[in-house]
Design a protein around this motif. Sequence first.
Motif, mmCIF file in Angstrom:
data_model
loop_
_atom_site.group_PDB
_atom_site.id
_atom_site.type_symbol
_atom_site.label_atom_id
_atom_site.label_comp_id
_atom_site.label_asym_id
_atom_site.label_seq_id
_atom_site.Cartn_x
_atom_site.Cartn_y
_atom_site.Cartn_z
ATOM 1 N N ALA A 37 -147.409 -42.428 12.856
ATOM 2 C CA ALA A 37 -146.428 -42.855 13.846
ATOM 3 C C ALA A 37 -145.032 -42.380 13.489
ATOM 4 O O ALA A 37 -144.242 -42.036 14.373
ATOM 5 N N GLU A 38 -144.750 -42.347 12.213
ATOM 6 C CA GLU A 38 -143.371 -42.016 11.811
ATOM 7 C C GLU A 38 -143.194 -40.517 11.566
ATOM 8 O O GLU A 38 -142.101 -40.094 11.185
ATOM 9 N N ALA A 39 -144.230 -39.732 11.813
ATOM 10 C CA ALA A 39 -144.093 -38.276 11.631
ATOM 11 C C ALA A 39 -143.194 -37.700 12.706
ATOM 12 O O ALA A 39 -143.102 -38.225 13.828
ATOM 13 N N ASP A 40 -142.543 -36.601 12.365
ATOM 14 C CA ASP A 40 -141.617 -35.964 13.310
ATOM 15 C C ASP A 40 -142.336 -35.511 14.572
ATOM 16 O O ASP A 40 -141.793 -35.622 15.685
ATOM 17 N N SER A 41 -143.564 -35.001 14.401
ATOM 18 C CA SER A 41 -144.290 -34.491 15.564
ATOM 19 C C SER A 41 -144.580 -35.621 16.541
ATOM 20 O O SER A 41 -144.533 -35.436 17.768
ATOM 21 N N THR A 42 -144.852 -36.793 15.996
ATOM 22 C CA THR A 42 -145.127 -37.925 16.876
ATOM 23 C C THR A 42 -143.860 -38.353 17.597
ATOM 24 O O THR A 42 -143.880 -38.671 18.792
ATOM 25 N N ARG A 43 -142.790 -38.341 16.855
ATOM 26 C CA ARG A 43 -141.508 -38.697 17.467
ATOM 27 C C ARG A 43 -141.180 -37.721 18.600
ATOM 28 O O ARG A 43 -140.746 -38.108 19.679
ATOM 29 N N ASP A 44 -141.410 -36.428 18.352
ATOM 30 C CA ASP A 44 -141.176 -35.423 19.390
ATOM 31 C C ASP A 44 -142.041 -35.680 20.600
ATOM 32 O O ASP A 44 -141.626 -35.480 21.750
ATOM 33 N N MET A 45 -143.263 -36.126 20.331
ATOM 34 C CA MET A 45 -144.187 -36.406 21.428
ATOM 35 C C MET A 45 -143.640 -37.535 22.292
ATOM 36 O O MET A 45 -143.685 -37.465 23.520
ATOM 37 N N VAL A 46 -143.154 -38.572 21.639
ATOM 38 C CA VAL A 46 -142.627 -39.711 22.400
ATOM 39 C C VAL A 46 -141.460 -39.249 23.265
ATOM 40 O O VAL A 46 -141.346 -39.625 24.435
ATOM 41 N N ILE A 47 -140.606 -38.456 22.684
ATOM 42 C CA ILE A 47 -139.435 -37.970 23.428
ATOM 43 C C ILE A 47 -139.873 -37.118 24.614
ATOM 44 O O ILE A 47 -139.386 -37.269 25.737
ATOM 45 N N ALA A 48 -140.858 -36.230 24.376
ATOM 46 C CA ALA A 48 -141.336 -35.350 25.452
ATOM 47 C C ALA A 48 -142.003 -36.163 26.551
ATOM 48 O O ALA A 48 -141.826 -35.878 27.746
ATOM 49 N N LEU A 49 -142.746 -37.187 26.169
ATOM 50 C CA LEU A 49 -143.449 -37.979 27.163
ATOM 51 C C LEU A 49 -142.512 -38.890 27.944
ATOM 52 O O LEU A 49 -142.897 -39.407 29.000
ATOM 53 N N SER A 50 -141.323 -39.091 27.378
ATOM 54 C CA SER A 50 -140.385 -39.986 28.058
ATOM 55 C C SER A 50 -139.668 -39.287 29.192
ATOM 56 O O SER A 50 -139.044 -39.932 30.022
ATOM 57 N N ARG A 51 -139.772 -37.967 29.232
ATOM 58 C CA ARG A 51 -139.055 -37.219 30.267
ATOM 59 C C ARG A 51 -139.747 -37.407 31.606
ATOM 60 O O ARG A 51 -140.957 -37.613 31.676
ATOM 61 N N PRO A 52 -138.991 -37.279 32.686
ATOM 62 C CA PRO A 52 -139.592 -37.479 34.016
ATOM 63 C C PRO A 52 -140.681 -36.466 34.326
ATOM 64 O O PRO A 52 -141.634 -36.759 35.020
ATOM 65 N N ASP A 53 -140.500 -35.232 33.824
ATOM 66 C CA ASP A 53 -141.474 -34.176 34.111
ATOM 67 C C ASP A 53 -142.488 -34.034 32.976
ATOM 68 O O ASP A 53 -143.027 -32.965 32.752
ATOM 69 N N ALA A 54 -142.702 -35.124 32.286
ATOM 70 C CA ALA A 54 -143.576 -35.051 31.108
ATOM 71 C C ALA A 54 -144.985 -34.608 31.499
ATOM 72 O O ALA A 54 -145.516 -35.006 32.547
ATOM 73 N N ASP A 55 -145.545 -33.772 30.662
ATOM 74 C CA ASP A 55 -146.903 -33.296 30.883
ATOM 75 C C ASP A 55 -147.765 -33.795 29.730
ATOM 76 O O ASP A 55 -147.809 -33.187 28.659
ATOM 77 N N PRO A 56 -148.451 -34.937 29.905
ATOM 78 C CA PRO A 56 -149.242 -35.490 28.799
ATOM 79 C C PRO A 56 -150.403 -34.597 28.393
ATOM 80 O O PRO A 56 -150.939 -34.727 27.302
ATOM 81 N N SER A 57 -150.760 -33.662 29.282
ATOM 82 C CA SER A 57 -151.894 -32.800 28.947
ATOM 83 C C SER A 57 -151.584 -31.923 27.741
ATOM 84 O O SER A 57 -152.488 -31.428 27.076
ATOM 85 N N ARG A 58 -150.294 -31.727 27.433
ATOM 86 C CA ARG A 58 -149.951 -30.923 26.272
ATOM 87 C C ARG A 58 -150.479 -31.547 24.989
ATOM 88 O O ARG A 58 -150.701 -30.859 24.002
ATOM 89 N N TYR A 59 -150.638 -32.874 25.003
ATOM 90 C CA TYR A 59 -150.995 -33.564 23.766
ATOM 91 C C TYR A 59 -152.418 -34.105 23.771
ATOM 92 O O TYR A 59 -152.771 -34.916 22.926
#
Lengths: 444, 586
Positions: B68-90
């Motif tokens: 949870a505290e890894a940078d990649s996970t943090r980036d994921m949260v940030i990316a998913l928080s965007r309005p145009d988030a594409d969860p399929s990337r993850y």
Amino acid sequence: MRLTAWLPLAVLSAATVCGAATRPHYGGTLRVEIRAAPAALDPAAADAGPLVSLVFETLVRLDEAGAAQPCLAVSWQHDAAAKRWQFNLRPGVKLQDGSPLTSAAVAASLQSALPDAAISAAGDALITIRANHSLPGLLLDLAHNGRLATGPFRATAFEPGHRATFAANQDYWGGRPFLDVIDVQLGRGLHDQLLDLDLGKADIVEIAPTDLRRASSQGHIVWSSAPVSLIALSFGPAPDRRLREALALSIDRATMHTVLLQKQGEATAALLPQWISGYAFAFPTAPDLPRARSLANALPAAARTVTLTYDPGMRAARALADRVAVNARDAGLNVQVSPQNPRADVRLVEVHLASLDPAPALAGLAAALGLQAPGAPAASTSAESPAAFYQSERRLLEGFRAIPLFQLPVLYGAAGRVRVYGPQPITKLGDWRFDNVWLSGTVP
Amino acid sequence: MTFRTRLLIAFAVTVVVAVAFVGAIVSTTTQHAFEQLDQQRVAALAAQFRQEYVRRQREIAQQVKDIAEADSTRDMVIALSRPDADPSRYVDAAQPLAAAHNLDFLELVSATGSIVSSAQWPARFLYQEEWVKQRDDWNSQEPFLKREELPTDTALALISVYVLTVGDSKLYVIGGEALDRDFLASFVLPAGMRALLYREPQSIVSANGPLPQTAALAPLVDALRKQRREVTRTVQWTADAASAETFHAIPLTGPAKDSTGAELMGAFLVGSSRAAQVGLERFLRRVEILVAAGGILLALLIAFWTTARITRPVEALAAGARAVAGGDWHTTVDVHVGGEIGALAAAFNQMTRELIEQRDRLVQAERVAAWRELARRLAHELKNPLFPLQITVENMQRARAAHPEQFDEVFRESTATLLAELGKLRGIVGRFSDFAKMPHPQLETVDLNSLVRDSLKLFEAQMQAAGVTLRLDLAADLRAIQADPGQLGRALQNLVLNAIDAMAAGGTLAIRTAPHEGGVRLEVSDTGQGLTQEECDRLFTRYYTTKAHGTGLGLAIVQSVVSDHGGKIGVRSEPGKGTTFVIDLA
């Protein structure tokens, strides 16, 4: 010389080098990897694949808009009823053995592709095709049938299932291709192909839709055909119709298309793609879970289990099959996924479009999915209206013996050194046009 | 039961009881020791399990937190928080993370509860995990047990949840490990013990995989479900007692869902084989049996040795006593042992010697008495006919001398008297002669009732003259006997004659026949004056008679005939009440 004199010279040299880097040049070996492993280099064989397009050509070819363009035929005309066609052959074309292309050879080749038509050759350059019925889609047909060995490359080695090597045809009518050699590895899995592309061991490979994002992130070039591959579920004889319908209504195509296929191609419930039939949208793709559950509950408990198999070599097959199983659970169906199971109740299959002509394309798809006896006309001829095709397709699909899921393009990834002089080397139908491909970084 | 047998049984019982007693003590002690050892090992293994469980909880919590505290996970949260988030990337993000952190389960779930990526079930992307949204304090919660659905089955998992919050966005990281055979394989097990994992509803696995037969564990599972605490049960897998295994079950519960408490997810089963204990018990039992058998054999030897010294002399004495009872008074016991048995044997031999001497003296005395009696009787019997003989001869002498003219008449009368008295003398001699040379009976089938009737016919006139009434009571179902009809008839006649003689003033003569102890009984009763006891005792003595006249041989002859027929004769009488003679014949 003074420093100021050297400066223009340096600029001129740099410009020459840069220009040379972007200008096509001859030479080099293109390394290609594909999954297909044809037994022979035979354009008539069903598993011929894209290799034949390196060696064989047709009278016409299709452009990006799907319009017929001259190839071995430079011009053509037909009567008002489109029952009589005449084609003027391109002069100076030689076969791979060096002999000139004659109208007789062309006629012989076309006769096997058009058995119902009367084909005659007149002189060295004129071919006449007569039929008792109208042939409005003849050009589409001739874009894929009646191939002759006049292509830009000639086969120099063929190891069935393993490797095929092609060398540039020095006498190609369109001019010698840039590449010296094309080395094609056959029967290579998608995962290994992508790995070889990443490692620099291959120049052009096939890419699964699920790997598209990764290929792009690695800096590879991606070429795509039109959606020409139908991904569908094909049932065997046993399962109950209610079960088939329940399964069809449980599948959430949109999510799979977005997540797994990364929006490549289109979700569909029709056999022919939208861009060919124009009516694919009329087949609903949205799931109907309440109705699916109702149909499943009407089945005895033991009859709600079905086995789903797939070819592990098929693109995104496992991910799609697992997702179908998950969707089916929501409807109360138990779908057990097992790869390469010959006794499975249903198969996840990928069927490539054989023609841009709707009639033979639909017939080919129906035969491949077991919706009718092979060879029998699917519905009608090309002369039929779209409405008639629609009805034919409806009739084929009403028993839910086949459940179309997606129309996918053929995807290729190319290494950075692969360049193209002209349009992309993958046609709408997924054939190869490597005569305009060259490799950067090779010494002329 | 002979003394030897009793002695043998006594020795054997003593040995067996002693061996059984010792064996019971040893078995009980052994069982107790085994159970103690078993309890210790189970306790140790249970402690090991608890330690391992806690260790895994900590490890899983740490791994999940790290992800949870890894940078990649943090980036994921940030990316998913965007309005145009594409969860399929993850959608494929979870699998490599799970593999890198040695987790069997990993799901990345968005704030809406939608699965972004699932390592254990990749196809479930965008499905909802509603349960994870029900708490906000996951980061402070210990890892817990949960049933995880998989494509083909259900697994029992130790799950930790960590909520990564970045700004207003959050991501649930759900990771865990399966409690399966690999978990069991991590335990160090002593010999004879094994660890199983029970997973609700009905799955039991060992370190080697699923257990094929679990029906025997059903009572343990039922007890576990009812009691929800640690239980111990012994399970027998086959009919062989050595297959028994004692299981100690530690329940594994998930978080409490409702008022019924924590849900039972499964149990950790520690199995302790009883094969060694059963084997030892069987060995002890075999030893007990061998010792008992040896003891019995020893008892046999002792018994035989003892009886050789004790019972044989006693048996010899008993045999000697039987021989003496059978009439062989010359029997002696040849016993050469000391002590009481030897004294007893010597006394026995002394007794037989004295018995023989006394018998000889008695026989001699009886012989003398019999001779005296015979002489008295002869004198008495002979005196009667001799006196008339003498008178008659004297009359003849006087007549010849005094009245010669009457001598012829006197001679005729006298010779008639002489002949009559000589006839009596011949009769007396004849009776004695008959008794002396009585032949052996010639046996034939005889109907006793017919014999009685025939014999009585001879006395009809005599009875009538004597005023004697005859009463016959002859059994109809009397069986025929083997007898000499002549001798038996004569014996009967003697008894009838005696009875008539005893009723000089008249009376009743009763003759009865009846079956008796497989043979026949003949009773001859009179209503005469009866006999005293002394007279009864001497009745069958030769030449003894209570009559004024007679040789006294009649009853002796009767007794001799009855004896020759293998029968018995007895008498019942009281003075004034008549006499009854009883003859029993086979």
